[in-house]
Motif scaffolding. Structure first.
Motif, PDB file in Angstrom:
ATOM      1  N   GLY A 202     -10.171   0.793   4.603  1.00 30.75           N
ATOM      2  CA  GLY A 202      -8.782   1.240   4.441  1.00 30.75           C
ATOM      3  C   GLY A 202      -7.980   1.244   5.725  1.00 30.75           C
ATOM      4  O   GLY A 202      -6.783   0.961   5.716  1.00 30.75           O
ATOM      5  N   HIS A 203      -8.620   1.563   6.850  1.00 26.47           N
ATOM      6  CA  HIS A 203      -7.869   1.670   8.106  1.00 26.47           C
ATOM      7  C   HIS A 203      -8.176   0.549   9.081  1.00 26.47           C
ATOM      8  O   HIS A 203      -7.903   0.679  10.276  1.00 26.47           O
ATOM      9  N   ILE A 204      -8.701  -0.554   8.547  1.00 24.97           N
ATOM     10  CA  ILE A 204      -9.029  -1.683   9.432  1.00 24.97           C
ATOM     11  C   ILE A 204      -7.757  -2.268  10.053  1.00 24.97           C
ATOM     12  O   ILE A 204      -7.797  -2.843  11.144  1.00 24.97           O
ATOM     13  N   LYS A 231       2.374   0.219   9.084  1.00 20.26           N
ATOM     14  CA  LYS A 231       2.036  -1.196   8.847  1.00 20.26           C
ATOM     15  C   LYS A 231       0.524  -1.417   8.714  1.00 20.26           C
ATOM     16  O   LYS A 231       0.084  -2.507   8.369  1.00 20.26           O
ATOM     17  N   HIS A 232      -0.310  -0.366   8.999  1.00 22.13           N
ATOM     18  CA  HIS A 232      -1.770  -0.580   8.932  1.00 22.13           C
ATOM     19  C   HIS A 232      -2.209  -0.983   7.517  1.00 22.13           C
ATOM     20  O   HIS A 232      -3.228  -1.635   7.348  1.00 22.13           O
ATOM     21  N   THR A 233      -1.402  -0.605   6.521  1.00 25.51           N
ATOM     22  CA  THR A 233      -1.755  -0.960   5.141  1.00 25.51           C
ATOM     23  C   THR A 233      -1.605  -2.478   4.921  1.00 25.51           C
ATOM     24  O   THR A 233      -2.531  -3.142   4.465  1.00 25.51           O
ATOM     25  N   GLU A 257      -2.513  -0.040  -0.866  1.00 26.19           N
ATOM     26  CA  GLU A 257      -1.764   1.010  -1.593  1.00 26.19           C
ATOM     27  C   GLU A 257      -2.146   2.446  -1.261  1.00 26.19           C
ATOM     28  O   GLU A 257      -1.576   3.355  -1.840  1.00 26.19           O
ATOM     29  N   HIS A 258      -3.101   2.669  -0.342  1.00 28.84           N
ATOM     30  CA  HIS A 258      -3.621   4.042  -0.253  1.00 28.84           C
ATOM     31  C   HIS A 258      -2.605   5.062   0.282  1.00 28.84           C
ATOM     32  O   HIS A 258      -2.862   6.260   0.248  1.00 28.84           O
ATOM     33  N   HIS A 259      -1.442   4.588   0.766  1.00 29.43           N
ATOM     34  CA  HIS A 259      -0.377   5.539   1.161  1.00 29.43           C
ATOM     35  C   HIS A 259       0.783   5.549   0.168  1.00 29.43           C
ATOM     36  O   HIS A 259       1.803   6.186   0.432  1.00 29.43           O
ATOM     37  N   GLU A 260       0.647   4.838  -0.953  1.00 31.71           N
ATOM     38  CA  GLU A 260       1.684   4.934  -1.990  1.00 31.71           C
ATOM     39  C   GLU A 260       1.526   6.294  -2.669  1.00 31.71           C
ATOM     40  O   GLU A 260       0.400   6.762  -2.857  1.00 31.71           O
ATOM     41  N   PHE A 290      -8.777  14.743   4.789  1.00 34.80           N
ATOM     42  CA  PHE A 290      -9.540  14.759   6.049  1.00 34.80           C
ATOM     43  C   PHE A 290      -8.625  14.542   7.256  1.00 34.80           C
ATOM     44  O   PHE A 290      -8.864  15.119   8.327  1.00 34.80           O
ATOM     45  N   GLU A 291      -7.583  13.709   7.088  1.00 37.56           N
ATOM     46  CA  GLU A 291      -6.651  13.487   8.199  1.00 37.56           C
ATOM     47  C   GLU A 291      -5.926  14.789   8.533  1.00 37.56           C
ATOM     48  O   GLU A 291      -5.797  15.156   9.701  1.00 37.56           O
ATOM     49  N   TYR A 292      -5.484  15.486   7.485  1.00 38.53           N
ATOM     50  CA  TYR A 292      -4.745  16.734   7.718  1.00 38.53           C
ATOM     51  C   TYR A 292      -5.660  17.772   8.355  1.00 38.53           C
ATOM     52  O   TYR A 292      -5.288  18.446   9.315  1.00 38.53           O
TER      53      TYR A 292
END
Ligand code: FE2
Length: 357
Positions: A202-204, A231-233, A257-260, A290-292
């Motif tokens: 996902g974060h590649i 733009k990482h998406t 799409e993981h930030h939609e 986990f980010e939060y």
């Protein structure tokens, strides 16, 4: 737990026009990729059964018998193993042998550890800051996946075998995404493998942006850098496509799409509601949690308990999102049982969370 190795496939001609059998008949349904009971022993094969059987066979289904009823089948049908192609012995591929061993290991693991409850194990993992048990539970399950479904399933298996063996930040996201997906009744190995590979990759896309962007909490980035982070998406999706890694289109969609977000305020395409793949919402929700919690959004660490309480109450906290679609949202907020927490404690947690944010 039965696997495809517990059955042998026969042709409809091997029934020899008989209407009852001293053995059970199973069918493999290609749309579910599963074997299920079709006709119990000594029950009549009716015209309805036959027409359903023909319907399934015409669509790539298979008729099968349990291997432990092989002798009964051969005697009753007056045939020999040599006449049944699937009974001709073949050497198992080393990966198939490994899978059989992993199925046995999972049975031993389940016997030793008992039933796994994501809610209680997640809560304990958060309290102790130790996700080993959660990760291990996901790993032993994934290692039993079939080796013949698709390249994405095989890659998920490979990643679980080579990487999902230690407690680290990425493995926490992968394991919880996998287990949360199962809580959302996503049980198909294809879909679960898309989740596993999608959460690993996902974060590649962040490898294509300046290092400072990934290292600075999102809320502290200037607007220009925020849009670069977003733009990482697209970058991740593009990188995977260019690399020609054989991943399913749905898995690539997770990366994109993981930030939609369901309300239409996500990125990169501001998709809305059901336009967003539920698997993307699972990975998006778990990554965000986990980010939060780790401070990647606000710069300050926060307990999962306080985040989930805030999410459940839909309280405003800077950078906190909860718009993951109803099904995923309900699963996320039940990761920790907050009902037993007294109102006063909830208020304290909320006040502290607001201060930290
Ligand atoms: Fe992301």
């Amino acid at each position: 737990m039965k696997t495809e190795y517990d059955y042998f496939v026969i042709d409809i001609e091997h029934l020899k026009g008989k209407k009852t059998f001293p053995f059970q008949l199973f069918i493999f349904n290609p749309s579910h990729k599963k074997f299920s009971m079709f006709l119990n022993g000594n029950r009549p094969l009716t015209k309805e059964h036959e027409s359903f059987l023909n319907y399934i066979l015409e669509r790539g289904g298979k008729l099968a018998i349990l291997k432990n009823q092989r002798k009964t089948f051969l005697v009753a049908q007056e045939t020999t193993a040599a006449e049944i192609p699937s009974l001709k012995e073949r050497e198992l591929h080393p990966l198939e042998k490994e899978r059989l061993m992993n199925i046995k290991l999972k049975e031993m693991h389940d016997e030793k550890t008992g039933a796994f409850s994501l809610q209680s194990e997640f809560e304990l993992a958060c309290q102790t800051d130790n996700f080993e048990k959660v990760i291990e539970n996901a790993r032993v399950e994934i290692l039993t996946f079939s080796v013949t479904i698709s390249p994405t399933v095989s890659l998920a298996l490979h990643l679980a075998k080579t990487h999902l063996d230690k407690d680290n930040y990425l493995n926490r996201i992968v394991a919880v995404s996998y287990l949360l997906a199962k809580n959302c009744n996503i049980v198909d190995q294809d879909a679960l493998s898309d989740i596993i590979c999608g959460s690993y990759f996902g974060h590649i896309g962040l490898t294509q942006t300046p290092l400072t962007i990934a290292r600075t909490p999102y809320n502290q980035l200037p607007e220009k850098e925020k849009s670069l982070f977003q733009k990482h998406t697209i970058l991740g999706h593009h990188l995977i496509k260019k690399s020609q890694i054989n991943l399913s289109e749905r898995c690539k969609k997770i990366i994109l799409e993981h930030h939609e977000r369901a309300g239409g305020n996500g990125y990169p395409a501001m998709k809305y509601g059901e336009q967003i793949e539920i698997l993307s919402q699972v990975v998006g929700a778990v990554s965000h949690l986990f980010e939060y919690s780790s401070g990647k959004i606000t710069g300050g660490k926060q307990s999962m308990k306080s985040i989930i309480i805030a999410m459940k109450a839909k309280s405003y906290l800077p950078g906190l999102e909860y718009d993951f679609g109803e099904k995923v949202f309900q699963s996320i907020i039940t990761l920790i049982n907050t009902d037993k927490i007294e109102t006063k404690e909830k208020e304290n947690i909320n006040t502290e969370a607001k201060k930290a944010a």
